[in-house]
Design a protein around this motif. Structure first.
Motif, short mmCIF file in Angstrom:
data_model
loop_
_atom_site.label_atom_id
_atom_site.label_comp_id
_atom_site.label_asym_id
_atom_site.label_seq_id
_atom_site.Cartn_x
_atom_site.Cartn_y
_atom_site.Cartn_z
N LEU A 58 25.08 43.54 42.13
CA LEU A 58 25.05 42.58 41.01
C LEU A 58 23.72 42.08 40.96
N HIS A 59 23.06 42.30 39.72
CA HIS A 59 21.66 41.52 39.45
C HIS A 59 20.57 41.88 40.68
N ASN A 60 20.75 43.26 41.34
CA ASN A 60 20.10 43.60 42.52
C ASN A 60 19.88 42.39 43.46
N SER A 61 20.64 41.46 43.83
CA SER A 61 20.78 40.46 44.60
C SER A 61 22.00 40.11 45.22
N TYR A 62 23.21 40.43 44.88
CA TYR A 62 24.45 40.32 45.37
C TYR A 62 25.17 41.29 45.52
N ILE A 63 26.19 41.43 46.66
CA ILE A 63 26.92 42.66 46.74
C ILE A 63 28.45 42.06 46.66
N ILE A 64 29.04 42.83 45.80
CA ILE A 64 30.44 42.56 45.55
C ILE A 64 31.44 43.69 46.38
#
Length: 188
Positions: A9-15
């Motif tokens: 997500l947004h190259n910052s978070y991992i779901i």
């Protein structure tokens, strides 16, 4: 049942999906925790693979930083660097830790490591702990970096192999979870 791959997500978070709902990881904080524990381990056990550079890089530093690097050369080289003194305030980087090869500019990593080390000094950590923290901070995947599914899954798996998966070395949360019931309530 096929295992669901994580999503970025947004190259910052991992779901990632968990039995009870979902988990959201901060990729930088999670990677800092993983690296910190790996580096601390290496500094106490003293074994690391070094990747020799085809073209050694010269690193010139301000005198105070050069003095600091001289003091820290032994533990830094234990982490897989091969750095030698090369005259006044100058060093040669002959090799870097295998996991950094081709991923980051080793000169930037060294400069960042020294900056981090200096800013950690007021925390009164031991040298090994400070270097592990500084190196983890400098070498971690930053926000904004695109990861493929395999890299994301590895990050998730390695984080939960850590002794303290909840917090980064600087005390940031590595992940948050949301239960399915909580999600359902949000839609009511």
């Amino acid at each position: 049942q096929k295992k669901k791959m994580p999503t970025q997500l947004h190259n910052s978070y991992i779901i990632t999906q968990i039995k009870s709902g979902m988990m959201l990881l901060d990729q930088q904080a999670a990677h800092e925790r993983i690296l910190y524990e790996q580096y601390l381990n290496v500094l106490t056990q003293q074994q690391r693979t070094t990747q020799k550079q085809l073209f050694p890089r010269t690193l010139s530093l301000p005198p105070a930083d050069a003095e600091l690097l001289k003091d820290l050369l032994e533990p830094i080289n234990q982490l897989g660097f091969d750095i030698q003194e090369f005259g006044a305030n100058t060093f040669v980087i002959n090799g870097v830790p295998a996991e950094l090869t081709g991923k980051q500019d080793e000169q930037q990593v060294m400069e960042s490591l020294l900056e981090q080390y200096k800013s950690n000094q007021e925390l009164n950590l031991g040298t090994h702990e400070n270097i592990a923290r500084a190196m983890a901070r400098s070498a971690a995947i930053k926000k904004g970096r695109v990861l493929d599914a395999k890299e994301m899954q590895t990050l998730v798996d390695q984080l939960f192999g850590c002794q303290v998966p909840y917090l980064s070395p600087s005390g940031k949360r590595c992940f948050i979870t949301m239960e399915l019931e909580e999600l359902a309530k949000r839609f009511e």
